[in-house]
Design a protein around this motif. Structure first.
Motif, PDB file in Angstrom:
ATOM      1  N   LEU A   1       0.827  -1.253   0.009  1.00 44.32           N
ATOM      2  CA  LEU A   1      -0.041   0.098  -0.021  1.00 44.32           C
ATOM      3  C   LEU A   1       1.000   1.297  -0.034  1.00 44.32           C
ATOM      4  O   LEU A   1       1.525   1.431   0.788  1.00 44.32           O
ATOM      5  N   THR A   2       0.583   2.137  -0.984  1.00 48.94           N
ATOM      6  CA  THR A   2       1.481   3.398  -1.054  1.00 48.94           C
ATOM      7  C   THR A   2       0.398   4.604  -1.401  1.00 48.94           C
ATOM      8  O   THR A   2      -0.309   4.452  -2.504  1.00 48.94           O
ATOM      9  N   GLY A   3       0.080   5.385  -0.435  1.00 46.12           N
ATOM     10  CA  GLY A   3      -1.016   6.255  -0.824  1.00 46.12           C
ATOM     11  C   GLY A   3      -2.237   5.431  -0.849  1.00 46.12           C
ATOM     12  O   GLY A   3      -2.633   4.842  -0.036  1.00 46.12           O
ATOM     13  N   GLY A   4      -2.971   5.873  -2.171  1.00 44.19           N
ATOM     14  CA  GLY A   4      -4.111   5.208  -2.368  1.00 44.19           C
ATOM     15  C   GLY A   4      -4.203   4.139  -3.234  1.00 44.19           C
ATOM     16  O   GLY A   4      -5.138   3.840  -3.824  1.00 44.19           O
ATOM     17  N   THR A   5      -2.913   3.747  -3.283  1.00 38.64           N
ATOM     18  CA  THR A   5      -2.890   2.422  -4.556  1.00 38.64           C
ATOM     19  C   THR A   5      -2.153   1.203  -3.771  1.00 38.64           C
ATOM     20  O   THR A   5      -1.281   1.366  -2.999  1.00 38.64           O
ATOM     21  N   VAL A   6      -2.523   0.161  -4.122  1.00 38.97           N
ATOM     22  CA  VAL A   6      -1.811  -1.119  -3.763  1.00 38.97           C
ATOM     23  C   VAL A   6      -1.285  -1.685  -4.916  1.00 38.97           C
ATOM     24  O   VAL A   6      -1.915  -1.833  -6.072  1.00 38.97           O
ATOM     25  N   THR A   7       0.018  -2.007  -4.973  1.00 41.34           N
ATOM     26  CA  THR A   7       0.737  -2.637  -6.029  1.00 41.34           C
ATOM     27  C   THR A   7       1.082  -4.174  -5.761  1.00 41.34           C
ATOM     28  O   THR A   7       1.382  -4.344  -4.613  1.00 41.34           O
TER      29      THR A   7
ATOM     30  N   GLY B   1      -4.307 -10.683 -19.024  1.00 43.24           N
ATOM     31  CA  GLY B   1      -3.811  -9.413 -18.695  1.00 43.24           C
ATOM     32  C   GLY B   1      -4.921  -8.347 -18.124  1.00 43.24           C
ATOM     33  O   GLY B   1      -4.789  -7.241 -17.876  1.00 43.24           O
ATOM     34  N   SER B   2      -6.159  -9.030 -17.890  1.00 46.40           N
ATOM     35  CA  SER B   2      -7.503  -8.289 -17.166  1.00 46.40           C
ATOM     36  C   SER B   2      -7.427  -8.756 -15.773  1.00 46.40           C
ATOM     37  O   SER B   2      -7.519 -10.143 -15.649  1.00 46.40           O
ATOM     38  N   PHE B   3      -7.603  -7.912 -14.943  1.00 49.49           N
ATOM     39  CA  PHE B   3      -7.942  -8.560 -13.470  1.00 49.49           C
ATOM     40  C   PHE B   3      -8.861  -7.599 -12.822  1.00 49.49           C
ATOM     41  O   PHE B   3      -9.368  -6.554 -13.526  1.00 49.49           O
ATOM     42  N   VAL B   4      -9.423  -8.367 -11.878  1.00 56.42           N
ATOM     43  CA  VAL B   4     -10.788  -7.483 -11.120  1.00 56.42           C
ATOM     44  C   VAL B   4     -10.220  -7.720  -9.736  1.00 56.42           C
ATOM     45  O   VAL B   4      -9.918  -8.836  -9.304  1.00 56.42           O
ATOM     46  N   ALA B   5     -10.416  -6.305  -9.225  1.00 55.32           N
ATOM     47  CA  ALA B   5     -10.126  -6.453  -7.627  1.00 55.32           C
ATOM     48  C   ALA B   5     -11.085  -6.025  -7.024  1.00 55.32           C
ATOM     49  O   ALA B   5     -12.104  -5.063  -7.302  1.00 55.32           O
ATOM     50  N   LEU B   6     -11.583  -6.454  -5.913  1.00 55.91           N
ATOM     51  CA  LEU B   6     -12.808  -6.561  -4.967  1.00 55.91           C
ATOM     52  C   LEU B   6     -12.407  -6.133  -3.764  1.00 55.91           C
ATOM     53  O   LEU B   6     -11.340  -6.937  -3.205  1.00 55.91           O
TER      54      LEU B   6
ATOM     55  N   ALA C   1     -23.538  -6.678  -3.857  1.00 58.44           N
ATOM     56  CA  ALA C   1     -22.102  -7.011  -4.418  1.00 58.44           C
ATOM     57  C   ALA C   1     -21.074  -6.489  -3.788  1.00 58.44           C
ATOM     58  O   ALA C   1     -21.106  -5.625  -2.979  1.00 58.44           O
ATOM     59  N   LEU C   2     -19.935  -7.089  -3.863  1.00 60.04           N
ATOM     60  CA  LEU C   2     -18.680  -6.690  -3.233  1.00 60.04           C
ATOM     61  C   LEU C   2     -18.092  -5.380  -4.238  1.00 60.04           C
ATOM     62  O   LEU C   2     -18.410  -5.317  -5.531  1.00 60.04           O
ATOM     63  N   ARG C   3     -17.519  -4.538  -3.641  1.00 56.60           N
ATOM     64  CA  ARG C   3     -17.254  -3.425  -4.315  1.00 56.60           C
ATOM     65  C   ARG C   3     -16.049  -3.544  -5.169  1.00 56.60           C
ATOM     66  O   ARG C   3     -15.011  -4.591  -4.909  1.00 56.60           O
ATOM     67  N   THR C   4     -15.984  -2.920  -6.291  1.00 58.39           N
ATOM     68  CA  THR C   4     -14.790  -3.031  -7.231  1.00 58.39           C
ATOM     69  C   THR C   4     -13.832  -1.990  -7.097  1.00 58.39           C
ATOM     70  O   THR C   4     -14.305  -1.095  -6.785  1.00 58.39           O
ATOM     71  N   PHE C   5     -12.779  -2.294  -7.609  1.00 55.64           N
ATOM     72  CA  PHE C   5     -11.619  -1.317  -7.753  1.00 55.64           C
ATOM     73  C   PHE C   5     -10.795  -1.065  -8.875  1.00 55.64           C
ATOM     74  O   PHE C   5     -10.867  -2.374  -9.420  1.00 55.64           O
ATOM     75  N   VAL C   6     -10.524  -0.154  -9.528  1.00 59.36           N
ATOM     76  CA  VAL C   6     -10.052  -0.004 -10.719  1.00 59.36           C
ATOM     77  C   VAL C   6      -8.610  -0.458 -10.921  1.00 59.36           C
ATOM     78  O   VAL C   6      -7.823  -0.383  -9.820  1.00 59.36           O
TER      79      VAL C   6
ATOM     80  N   LEU D   1       0.495  -5.174 -10.972  1.00 60.76           N
ATOM     81  CA  LEU D   1      -0.657  -4.891 -11.147  1.00 60.76           C
ATOM     82  C   LEU D   1      -0.860  -3.784  -9.802  1.00 60.76           C
ATOM     83  O   LEU D   1      -0.301  -3.823  -8.946  1.00 60.76           O
ATOM     84  N   THR D   2      -1.700  -2.715 -10.417  1.00 60.77           N
ATOM     85  CA  THR D   2      -1.864  -1.669  -9.525  1.00 60.77           C
ATOM     86  C   THR D   2      -3.430  -1.318  -9.283  1.00 60.77           C
ATOM     87  O   THR D   2      -4.077  -1.675 -10.403  1.00 60.77           O
ATOM     88  N   ILE D   3      -3.787  -1.321  -8.150  1.00 58.68           N
ATOM     89  CA  ILE D   3      -5.020  -1.256  -7.836  1.00 58.68           C
ATOM     90  C   ILE D   3      -5.361   0.018  -7.053  1.00 58.68           C
ATOM     91  O   ILE D   3      -4.611   0.241  -5.932  1.00 58.68           O
ATOM     92  N   ILE D   4      -6.192   0.881  -7.623  1.00 63.48           N
ATOM     93  CA  ILE D   4      -6.491   2.124  -7.041  1.00 63.48           C
ATOM     94  C   ILE D   4      -7.664   2.043  -6.448  1.00 63.48           C
ATOM     95  O   ILE D   4      -8.766   1.536  -6.463  1.00 63.48           O
ATOM     96  N   LEU D   5      -7.470   2.324  -4.927  1.00 63.14           N
ATOM     97  CA  LEU D   5      -8.585   2.231  -3.889  1.00 63.14           C
ATOM     98  C   LEU D   5      -9.340   3.528  -3.792  1.00 63.14           C
ATOM     99  O   LEU D   5      -9.004   4.692  -4.178  1.00 63.14           O
TER     100      LEU D   5
END
Ligand code: FES
Length: 161
Positions: free
Chosen positions: A58-64, A97-102, A144-149, A157-161
């Motif tokens: 976790l760095t700032g508002g993103t998870v890598t 190459g496509s990921f879904v983060a929840l 539903a579970l919340r999704t993240f970009v 992979l970068t997930i924007i919270l």
């Protein structure tokens, strides 16, 4: 397999296990048989194989999350529980190459979702199931579970919270 007992009643293995667990529960009220009860499982038990745990940062508002070619999440169809300081996310590699983060927090009563079976996430508390896009596949959860970009590049992979 069913068989007939000495009283003429039809017995099944599942029925026997359920009756044994009920008896164990009653005995537990009067003693300390709790460890025994852990092994009581019926066909309705919500347990599912545990998700592979992957560390994120976790760095700032993103998870890598590093996703090198030989890692669990590198293969399309796989999913993981991504843990990072202060939280956890469910991540599925849905197609190349496509990921879904929840969020990993169940929308029913807030348990952390840790199971994965037949391409659905399974909550260990009451058995809710969620599709990899976050939609409810089976209650008691109804939301539903919340999704993240997500963004994927250079094996990261970068997930924007
Ligand atoms: S908290 Fe997940 S099903 Fe109840």
């Amino acid at each position: 397999m069913a068989r007939i007992d000495e009283t003429g009643n039809i017995q099944t293995r599942r029925g026997f296990v359920i009756r044994a667990c009920k008896l164990g529960s009653l005995l537990a009220l009067h003693g300390s048989l709790a460890p025994l009860l852990v092994s009581c499982k019926s066909d309705d038990n919500p347990n599912a194989p545990a998700l592979t745990v992957v560390q994120g940062t976790l760095t700032g508002g993103t998870v890598t999350v590093a996703v090198p070619a030989n890692s669990h999440l590198a293969a399309a169809g796989n999913a993981a529980l991504v843990q990072f300081t202060g939280g956890a996310l469910l991540v599925a590699h849905t197609s190349q190459g496509s990921f879904v983060a929840l969020t990993a927090t169940c929308t029913h009563e807030g348990c952390t979702i840790t199971g994965f079976r037949e391409q659905t996430y399974v909550c260990p508390c009451h058995g809710s199931r969620f599709r990899t896009n976050g939609q409810v596949a089976q209650g008691p959860a109804s939301t539903a579970l919340r999704t993240f970009v997500t963004q994927f590049a250079n094996e990261e992979l970068t997930i924007i919270l």
